[in-house]
Design an enzyme around this catalytic site. Structure first.
Site, PDB file in Angstrom:
ATOM      1  N   TRP A 102       0.832  -1.204   0.000  1.00 35.05           N
ATOM      2  CA  TRP A 102       0.000   0.000   0.000  1.00 35.05           C
ATOM      3  C   TRP A 102       0.870   1.259   0.000  1.00 35.05           C
ATOM      4  CZ3 TRP A 102      -3.969  -1.912   4.263  1.00 35.05           C
ATOM      5  CH2 TRP A 102      -4.858  -2.824   3.664  1.00 35.05           C
ATOM      6  N   GLU A 179      -6.576  -1.907 -17.254  1.00 30.08           N
ATOM      7  CA  GLU A 179      -5.406  -1.031 -17.189  1.00 30.08           C
ATOM      8  C   GLU A 179      -5.724   0.346 -16.614  1.00 30.08           C
ATOM      9  OE1 GLU A 179      -3.679  -1.057 -21.143  1.00 30.08           O
ATOM     10  OE2 GLU A 179      -3.239  -3.214 -21.014  1.00 30.08           O
ATOM     11  N   ASP A 192      -5.168   4.566  -9.355  1.00 29.39           N
ATOM     12  CA  ASP A 192      -4.440   4.039 -10.512  1.00 29.39           C
ATOM     13  C   ASP A 192      -3.659   5.148 -11.213  1.00 29.39           C
ATOM     14  OD1 ASP A 192      -4.669   1.233 -11.853  1.00 29.39           O
ATOM     15  OD2 ASP A 192      -4.567   2.657 -13.517  1.00 29.39           O
ATOM     16  N   ASP A 223       4.748  -5.983  -9.161  1.00 29.21           N
ATOM     17  CA  ASP A 223       3.360  -6.270  -8.806  1.00 29.21           C
ATOM     18  C   ASP A 223       2.410  -5.842  -9.934  1.00 29.21           C
ATOM     19  OD1 ASP A 223       1.680  -7.032  -6.451  1.00 29.21           O
ATOM     20  OD2 ASP A 223       0.889  -4.998  -6.685  1.00 29.21           O
ATOM     21  N   HIS A 227      -1.949  -4.608 -15.134  1.00 32.20           N
ATOM     22  CA  HIS A 227      -2.774  -3.413 -14.968  1.00 32.20           C
ATOM     23  C   HIS A 227      -2.127  -2.162 -15.562  1.00 32.20           C
ATOM     24  CE1 HIS A 227      -5.764  -5.563 -12.603  1.00 32.20           C
ATOM     25  NE2 HIS A 227      -4.745  -6.187 -12.030  1.00 32.20           N
ATOM     26  N   GLU A 247       4.358 -10.068 -12.006  1.00 28.98           N
ATOM     27  CA  GLU A 247       3.133 -10.757 -11.600  1.00 28.98           C
ATOM     28  C   GLU A 247       2.044 -10.447 -12.635  1.00 28.98           C
ATOM     29  OE1 GLU A 247      -0.140 -10.658  -7.968  1.00 28.98           O
ATOM     30  OE2 GLU A 247       0.593  -8.824  -8.872  1.00 28.98           O
ATOM     31  N   ARG A 362      -0.057 -15.547   6.059  1.00 28.38           N
ATOM     32  CA  ARG A 362       1.073 -14.648   6.311  1.00 28.38           C
ATOM     33  C   ARG A 362       1.522 -14.773   7.771  1.00 28.38           C
ATOM     34  NH1 ARG A 362      -1.249  -9.548   2.695  1.00 28.38           N
ATOM     35  NH2 ARG A 362      -1.301 -10.695   0.738  1.00 28.38           N
TER      36      ARG A 362
END
Ligand code: NAG
Ligand code: NAG
Ligand code: NAG
Ligand code: NAG
Ligand code: NAG
Ligand code: NAG
Ligand code: NAG
Ligand code: NAG
Length: 530
Positions: A102, A179, A192, A223, A227, A247, A362
């Site tokens: 984040w 995207e 984004d 990451d 996108h 990824e 996790r």
């Protein structure tokens, strides 16, 4: 496929030797992926860590440094750590940003993990052991804690104009939507970035160059690659100047293949899905795994060679949340180490962790005590050692696609000389057997299953017939490929472990290939350079 591979490799080989070398240097590595906040604390304390709370638990870069022996003892020579940059603070309603995904400020570090000195110390500690550091980066978006976001909280992109207009992705079949619309939700909107804007793009290119340089990273995991438009990536990768692995979260090789043209590598998600379902129960479909891998070998830029092969990661339920049958677990865990790509092990798998979907997957590793004498830790050790031995024994190991030799409803044989992997999903009460007439070993070659140290002989045609108890996998190699002073089945091993000692002249062949290529231009010998 062969032609594509040559084209893809020759260009960087001549134009950007350092860049090409970096990708090649990663190919013989084995990567341990860890969640920095959950791996180790600076002072060795073991605070409680309730994964369901999604709060910081206290892992740091100093903690990682203190446990490098643990990682290296298993045979890993690279680590992939959580994203390092400053994240949103406080409890968002979806927990804290302990995972690092984040981003708030791309030019500051996440102080929960330590200081710049600590991160540099980690890089140095790794390098002095001959290990690599892979950073994880998020380029697609910044994370907000309100909706609409307070754009001024981001750095350096602090105005709404730096971002695509807010719309959450609703149609994954519409690539424009994928995207340009947003990930996340109204609690933590992932704003984004407008990566169609040259200023943003150039800032990101300059940033990745600086990040890699400042912390002497050796590779970068990227990451949410799908996108951002594909043509953003080649220059990003060039500015990174190191191995890039993306990824691309999709199970379809046709969707993923084009991304192998714009980055060095992708995480092998398409294989991950059929791999998991093949081995999660005796009714799993091994043919589906075979078909998928064969498709990927034929459609990716470098076949499966540069892909990151994994069974677990931070985004998916751990394998042992689906089955506790240790025979199935060992078979599935064997896969990343015997196939074409780069093996990646997600921390905690070796300790038998069973966490389900995020955030349960996790767990804090300190709660395991980092015990090394455990079945799965030893399994991983042996698999890493066998892969290293195979690379040293036959340099063609890294450049020859794995071949499926015989598949039944419960067994498969995968040949990647000098390794023959015999896998089964029969489960712990089965007694699998394999008959592989075309295994390709020299006639009557003395072999060994490194997982059980059982001696086997190739037959007069180089074929192998073998059986195992309790549904165990077998990883068969010539005894001559194992170092008799080494850790893997030393009482059967007859080799010295040194490259070229067994007469296939591996090192020399590659050198000749390069020389020939330089002398006569691009000929078929370039296939050896992958
Ligand atoms: C990997 O290959 C490179 C050459 O590309 C070599 O220098 C290095 O020693 C190898 N490392 C391992 C761990 O096999
Ligand atoms: C270790 O560090 C934690 C967090 O900084 C601290 O709370 C704890 O007291 C320290 N423990 C020891 C034994 O120093
Ligand atoms: C695809 O998504 C974009 C962005 O959300 C949208 O503007 C466009 O209308 C969509 N196209 C189709 C065919 O749905
Ligand atoms: C790298 O270091 C330079 C010089 O200190 C600094 O200006 C830059 O912001 C740093 N970049 C990153 C991504 O940390
Ligand atoms: C296994 O997967 C293949 C696809 O690769 C499919 O053709 C076959 O029908 C599947 N078998 C079963 C039993 O589902
Ligand atoms: C096989 O695995 C299952 C699931 O963990 C377990 O309940 C069973 O005891 C195991 N059986 C044997 C023979 O190990
Ligand atoms: C080395 O690998 C090549 C390509 O798979 C194979 O043809 C050859 O037989 C192997 N040699 C040994 C000694 O494993
Ligand atoms: C073989 O094993 C011995 C003992 O561990 C080690 O010193 C030697 O370097 C190994 N050889 C190779 C080539 O790895």
């Amino acid at each position: 496929m062969f032609t594509l591979r040559i084209t893809a490799l020759v260009a960087p080989f001549f134009a950007l030797p350092v860049f090409a070398a970096s990708a090649n240097e990663w190919q013989n590595r084995s990567i341990y992926q860890l969640v920095t906040d959950r791996f180790a604390t600076s002072n060795g304390s073991s605070p409680s860590c309730d994964t369901s709370q999604r709060l910081y638990c206290g892992g740091t870069w100093q903690g990682v440094i203190s446990k490098l022996d643990y990682i290296q003892n298993m045979g890993f020579d690279a680590i992939w750590i959580s994203p390092v940059v400053a994240n949103v603070e406080g409890n968002t309603g979806e927990g804290e940003a302990f995972h690092g995904y984040w981003t708030r400020d791309i030019n500051s570090l996440n102080e929960h993990f330590g200081s710049a000195d600590d991160l540099n110390a980690l890089a140095s500690a790794l390098h002095s052991r001959g290990m690599y550091l892979m950073l994880d980066v998020v380029v697609n978006h910044m994370a907000a804690t309100s909706n609409p976001p307070d754009y001024s909280s981001f750095s350096p992109f602090n105005t709404q104009a730096d971002f695509h207009a807010e719309c959450f992705i609703s149609d994954y079949n519409n690539q424009t939507d994928v995207e340009q619309c947003w990930l996340g939700d109204t609690t933590v909107p992932l704003a984004d970035l407008n990566t169609e804007n040259d200023d943003i793009v150039n800032t990101m290119y300059t940033w990745i160059k600086g990040l890699i340089a400042n912390y002497t990273a050796d590779g970068v995991r990227i990451d949410t690659v799908k996108h951002i438009r594909k043509d953003f990536w080649p220059d990003f990768a060039q500015n990174a100047g190191v191995f890039t692995i993306g990824e691309v979260l999709d199970g379809d090789t046709n969707y993923v293949a084009p991304y192998t043209q714009v980055l060095d590598s992708v995480l092998d998600y398409p294989t991950f899905y059929p791999l998991t379902s093949a081995f999660v129960s005796p009714s799993g479909n091994l043919s589906a795994l075979v078909d998928l891998v064969t498709q990927a070998q034929g459609s990716y830029k470098d076949g499966e060679f540069m892909t990151g092969s994994f069974l677990e990661n931070q985004d998916n339920p751990r394998f042992q949340s689906m089955t506790l049958d240790q025979a199935l677990v060992k078979n599935a865990m064997t896969w990343p180490f015997v196939q074409d790509g780069i093996p990646i092990l997600y921390y905690g798998q070796e300790q038998g962790y069973t966490g389900g979907a995020d955030p349960a997957n996790r767990e804090a590793l300190w709660l395991s005590g980092y015990v090394e004498d455990k079945p799965l830790v030893n399994h991983v050790k042996t698999l890493n050692a066998a892969r290293k031995a195979a690379i040293a024994y036959n340099s063609s190991f890294l450049t020859t696609p794995a071949k499926f030799l015989s598949t039944t409803s419960s067994t498969l044989a995968l040949s990647k000389p000098p390794v023959l992997a015999l896998l089964t999903n029969g489960g712990n009460s089965s007694s699998p057997s394999w008959s592989v007439p075309d295994a390709g070993f020299p006639a009557n070659e003395p072999l060994v299953d490194v997982l059980s140290c059982t001696a086997i002989n190739a037959d007069g045609n180089g074929g192998v017939s073998a059986s195992a108890q309790g549904g165990a996998p077998m990883v068969v190699v010539p005894v001559a490929a194992l170092n008799k002073s080494g850790s893997v089945c030393p009482s059967l091993a007859t080799g010295s472990g040194s490259q070229g000692s067994q007469g296939n002249g591996a090192g020399r062949e590659v050198a000749t290939g390069v020389a020939a290529m330089l002398a006569v231009g691009l000929s078929v010998v370039t296939g050896m350079l992958v």
